[in-house]
Design a protein around this motif. Structure first.
Motif, PDB file in Angstrom:
ATOM      1  N   GLY A 202     -22.624  24.792 -41.393  1.00 23.24           N
ATOM      2  CA  GLY A 202     -22.715  24.820 -42.656  1.00 23.24           C
ATOM      3  C   GLY A 202     -23.414  26.193 -43.149  1.00 23.24           C
ATOM      4  O   GLY A 202     -23.916  26.297 -44.293  1.00 23.24           O
ATOM      5  N   GLU A 203     -23.678  27.240 -42.320  1.00 22.17           N
ATOM      6  CA  GLU A 203     -24.479  28.234 -42.649  1.00 22.17           C
ATOM      7  C   GLU A 203     -23.328  29.257 -42.969  1.00 22.17           C
ATOM      8  O   GLU A 203     -22.253  29.467 -42.786  1.00 22.17           O
ATOM      9  N   PRO A 204     -24.040  30.372 -43.742  1.00 24.09           N
ATOM     10  CA  PRO A 204     -23.119  31.544 -44.037  1.00 24.09           C
ATOM     11  C   PRO A 204     -22.872  32.338 -42.936  1.00 24.09           C
ATOM     12  O   PRO A 204     -23.374  32.577 -42.048  1.00 24.09           O
ATOM     13  N   TRP A 205     -21.506  32.985 -42.861  1.00 17.92           N
ATOM     14  CA  TRP A 205     -21.345  33.761 -41.844  1.00 17.92           C
ATOM     15  C   TRP A 205     -20.376  34.954 -41.822  1.00 17.92           C
ATOM     16  O   TRP A 205     -20.087  35.830 -41.136  1.00 17.92           O
ATOM     17  N   THR A 206     -20.364  35.261 -43.212  1.00 16.89           N
ATOM     18  CA  THR A 206     -19.693  36.273 -43.690  1.00 16.89           C
ATOM     19  C   THR A 206     -20.404  37.684 -43.276  1.00 16.89           C
ATOM     20  O   THR A 206     -19.648  38.554 -42.613  1.00 16.89           O
ATOM     21  N   ARG A 207     -21.649  38.020 -43.397  1.00 16.49           N
ATOM     22  CA  ARG A 207     -22.471  39.110 -43.203  1.00 16.49           C
ATOM     23  C   ARG A 207     -22.470  39.108 -41.642  1.00 16.49           C
ATOM     24  O   ARG A 207     -22.395  40.279 -41.140  1.00 16.49           O
ATOM     25  N   LEU A 208     -22.616  38.306 -40.961  1.00 18.47           N
ATOM     26  CA  LEU A 208     -22.442  38.245 -39.210  1.00 18.47           C
ATOM     27  C   LEU A 208     -21.262  38.789 -38.885  1.00 18.47           C
ATOM     28  O   LEU A 208     -20.941  39.435 -38.147  1.00 18.47           O
ATOM     29  N   ALA A 209     -19.919  38.274 -39.586  1.00 18.83           N
ATOM     30  CA  ALA A 209     -18.578  38.852 -39.351  1.00 18.83           C
ATOM     31  C   ALA A 209     -18.611  40.333 -39.640  1.00 18.83           C
ATOM     32  O   ALA A 209     -17.883  40.929 -38.776  1.00 18.83           O
ATOM     33  N   LEU A 210     -19.212  40.703 -40.586  1.00 22.54           N
ATOM     34  CA  LEU A 210     -19.080  42.225 -41.119  1.00 22.54           C
ATOM     35  C   LEU A 210     -19.639  42.821 -40.255  1.00 22.54           C
ATOM     36  O   LEU A 210     -19.281  44.103 -39.478  1.00 22.54           O
ATOM     37  N   ILE A 211     -20.845  42.654 -39.778  1.00 22.89           N
ATOM     38  CA  ILE A 211     -21.705  43.560 -38.769  1.00 22.89           C
ATOM     39  C   ILE A 211     -20.959  43.463 -37.581  1.00 22.89           C
ATOM     40  O   ILE A 211     -20.605  44.584 -36.730  1.00 22.89           O
ATOM     41  N   LEU A 212     -20.679  42.381 -36.832  1.00 28.68           N
ATOM     42  CA  LEU A 212     -20.327  42.281 -35.559  1.00 28.68           C
ATOM     43  C   LEU A 212     -18.763  42.869 -35.568  1.00 28.68           C
ATOM     44  O   LEU A 212     -18.311  43.603 -34.702  1.00 28.68           O
ATOM     45  N   GLY A 213     -17.905  42.895 -36.673  1.00 32.94           N
ATOM     46  CA  GLY A 213     -16.624  43.346 -36.676  1.00 32.94           C
ATOM     47  C   GLY A 213     -16.817  44.958 -36.743  1.00 32.94           C
ATOM     48  O   GLY A 213     -16.115  45.708 -36.230  1.00 32.94           O
ATOM     49  N   GLY A 214     -17.796  45.571 -37.424  1.00 36.90           N
ATOM     50  CA  GLY A 214     -18.104  46.846 -37.497  1.00 36.90           C
ATOM     51  C   GLY A 214     -18.736  47.280 -36.186  1.00 36.90           C
ATOM     52  O   GLY A 214     -18.068  48.253 -35.745  1.00 36.90           O
ATOM     53  N   VAL A 215     -19.391  46.698 -35.298  1.00 38.66           N
ATOM     54  CA  VAL A 215     -19.511  47.054 -33.988  1.00 38.66           C
ATOM     55  C   VAL A 215     -18.550  47.116 -33.076  1.00 38.66           C
ATOM     56  O   VAL A 215     -18.297  47.881 -32.317  1.00 38.66           O
ATOM     57  N   ALA A 216     -17.434  46.195 -33.299  1.00 39.55           N
ATOM     58  CA  ALA A 216     -16.368  46.105 -32.603  1.00 39.55           C
ATOM     59  C   ALA A 216     -15.540  47.291 -32.853  1.00 39.55           C
ATOM     60  O   ALA A 216     -14.732  47.849 -31.796  1.00 39.55           O
ATOM     61  N   LEU A 217     -15.257  47.589 -34.074  1.00 40.06           N
ATOM     62  CA  LEU A 217     -14.416  48.695 -34.510  1.00 40.06           C
ATOM     63  C   LEU A 217     -15.258  50.107 -33.958  1.00 40.06           C
ATOM     64  O   LEU A 217     -14.418  50.976 -33.275  1.00 40.06           O
ATOM     65  N   LEU A 218     -16.363  50.214 -33.948  1.00 39.77           N
ATOM     66  CA  LEU A 218     -17.190  51.223 -33.343  1.00 39.77           C
ATOM     67  C   LEU A 218     -16.886  51.329 -32.143  1.00 39.77           C
ATOM     68  O   LEU A 218     -16.335  52.683 -31.549  1.00 39.77           O
ATOM     69  N   THR A 219     -17.012  50.230 -31.353  1.00 37.91           N
ATOM     70  CA  THR A 219     -16.904  50.501 -30.011  1.00 37.91           C
ATOM     71  C   THR A 219     -15.371  50.752 -29.258  1.00 37.91           C
ATOM     72  O   THR A 219     -15.466  51.423 -28.859  1.00 37.91           O
ATOM     73  N   ALA A 220     -14.250  50.296 -30.168  1.00 39.14           N
ATOM     74  CA  ALA A 220     -12.970  50.388 -29.911  1.00 39.14           C
ATOM     75  C   ALA A 220     -12.590  52.003 -30.259  1.00 39.14           C
ATOM     76  O   ALA A 220     -11.941  52.561 -29.338  1.00 39.14           O
ATOM     77  N   LEU A 221     -13.038  52.444 -31.493  1.00 43.80           N
ATOM     78  CA  LEU A 221     -12.831  53.883 -31.975  1.00 43.80           C
ATOM     79  C   LEU A 221     -13.559  54.842 -31.108  1.00 43.80           C
ATOM     80  O   LEU A 221     -13.018  55.982 -31.238  1.00 43.80           O
ATOM     81  N   SER A 222     -14.580  54.613 -30.648  1.00 43.52           N
ATOM     82  CA  SER A 222     -15.438  55.408 -29.699  1.00 43.52           C
ATOM     83  C   SER A 222     -14.571  56.246 -28.582  1.00 43.52           C
ATOM     84  O   SER A 222     -14.838  57.477 -28.253  1.00 43.52           O
TER      85      SER A 222
END
Length: 111
Positions: free
Chosen positions: A76-96
Motif C-alpha cells: 500500500g505504499e506509493p510506487w510511481t516515483r520508483l517506476a519513473l526512476i527505474l524506467g528511466g534507468v532502463a531506458l538509458l541502459t537500452a538507448l546507450s
C-alpha cells in the motif's frame, strides 16, 4: 573524445554493477565492471556485444521495476516515483547502445 561518446555505456554498466552489488551478487558486479575493459579493444564484435549486454541490462532493470513496484503496491505504499526512476534507468541502459551507431565509434570499431 571517444571516452565522452562512450559515457552513457560506462554509466550504464556502473549502475548495473551497483545494482548487482546491492543485491549481493558479487560475480555479476565484477563482471559488470570488468566488461568495460573490452571497450579498449578495436574489434568489430565489441559494439554488438555491448549492445546485447545493454539490452539484457535494460531487461534486468525492468524486472527489478516489476518486483519492487509489486512489493510497494502490496504494502500500500506509493510506487510511481520508483517506476519513473527505474524506467528511466532502463531506458538509458537500452538507448546507450545507440552510441555505437555514430560515425566516430563506427570507425573506431570497424577493424
Amino acid at each position: 573524445m571517444n571516452l565522452l561518446r562512450l559515457m552513457p555505456v560506462i554509466l550504464s554498466f556502473l549502475l548495473l554493477g551497483a545494482h548487482f552489488y546491492r543485491a549481493g551478487l558479487l560475480p555479476l558486479t565484477l563482471l559488470s565492471l570488468a566488461v568495460l575493459a573490452l571497450l579498449s579493444l578495436r574489434k568489430s564484435w565489441v559494439p554488438r556485444l555491448f549492445q546485447v549486454l545493454l539490452v539484457l541490462g535494460a531487461i534486468e532493470w525492468l524486472r527489478t521495476l516489476y518486483v519492487f513496484a509489486a512489493m510497494r503496491i502490496a504494502w500500500g505504499e506509493p510506487w510511481t516515483r520508483l517506476a519513473l526512476i527505474l524506467g528511466g534507468v532502463a531506458l538509458l541502459t537500452a538507448l546507450s547502445g545507440l552510441v555505437f551507431q555514430g560515425r566516430k565509434l563506427k570507425a573506431r570499431y570497424s577493424q
